[in-house]
Design a protein around this motif. Structure first.
Motif, short mmCIF file in Angstrom:
data_model
loop_
_atom_site.label_atom_id
_atom_site.label_comp_id
_atom_site.label_asym_id
_atom_site.label_seq_id
_atom_site.Cartn_x
_atom_site.Cartn_y
_atom_site.Cartn_z
N VAL A 142 24.20 27.50 11.73
CA VAL A 142 22.85 27.44 12.54
C VAL A 142 23.32 28.58 13.49
N LEU A 143 22.51 29.76 13.77
CA LEU A 143 22.64 30.87 14.65
C LEU A 143 21.58 30.90 15.58
N TYR A 144 21.76 31.25 16.99
CA TYR A 144 20.61 31.71 17.84
C TYR A 144 21.07 32.72 18.40
N ARG A 145 19.88 33.31 19.03
CA ARG A 145 19.61 34.38 19.69
C ARG A 145 21.03 34.62 20.61
N GLU A 146 21.73 35.55 20.96
CA GLU A 146 22.98 35.57 22.08
C GLU A 146 22.14 35.03 23.20
N TRP A 206 23.19 37.47 16.90
CA TRP A 206 22.76 35.93 16.56
C TRP A 206 24.40 35.40 16.58
N VAL A 207 24.37 34.31 17.33
CA VAL A 207 25.93 33.34 17.50
C VAL A 207 25.66 31.88 17.19
N THR A 208 26.59 31.11 16.76
CA THR A 208 26.56 29.89 16.51
C THR A 208 26.72 29.26 18.01
N ALA A 209 26.37 27.92 18.16
CA ALA A 209 26.66 27.50 19.42
C ALA A 209 27.96 27.40 20.01
N ASP A 210 28.99 27.40 19.51
CA ASP A 210 30.24 27.42 19.89
C ASP A 210 30.91 29.02 20.21
#
Length: 96
Positions: free
Chosen positions: A82-86, A18-22
């Protein structure tokens, strides 16, 4: 298949990167209930255990600090992050 072999359990659907948008913060949820969080160039900045109940995550890092997170609509809200799937990070609109 040997009769003593057992199939590997299917990992929880939240396991993975999981990663942040940046891309600055990268949190990997491992199938063994551990997590490893990198911040910028600092690898393994935070490590510890996590548990999942429904869509709620409880974290306990290796120093004893606790935190929580919730997955809503495929997005992980972890404290103030806020994290998104890679592979699902939204594209930046940088005005170009």
């Amino acid at each position: 298949m040997n009769t003593h072999d057992t199939p590997s359990p299917v990992p929880h659907p939240y396991v993975g990167m999981w990663v942040t948008a940046d891309g600055h913060i990268r949190q990997e949820l491992l199938p063994n209930g551990r997590y490893d969080e990198a911040r910028g160039t600092r690898r393994s900045a935070y490590t510890g255990n996590y548990t999942v109940t429904g869509d709620h995550l409880e974290y306990v890092d290796d120093t004893g600090f606790t935190a929580t997170g919730d997955v809503r609509n495929g997005v992980l809200y972890h404290e103030h992050l806020v994290l998104y799937r890679e592979d699902e990070v939204p594209a930046h609109d940088d005005g170009r």
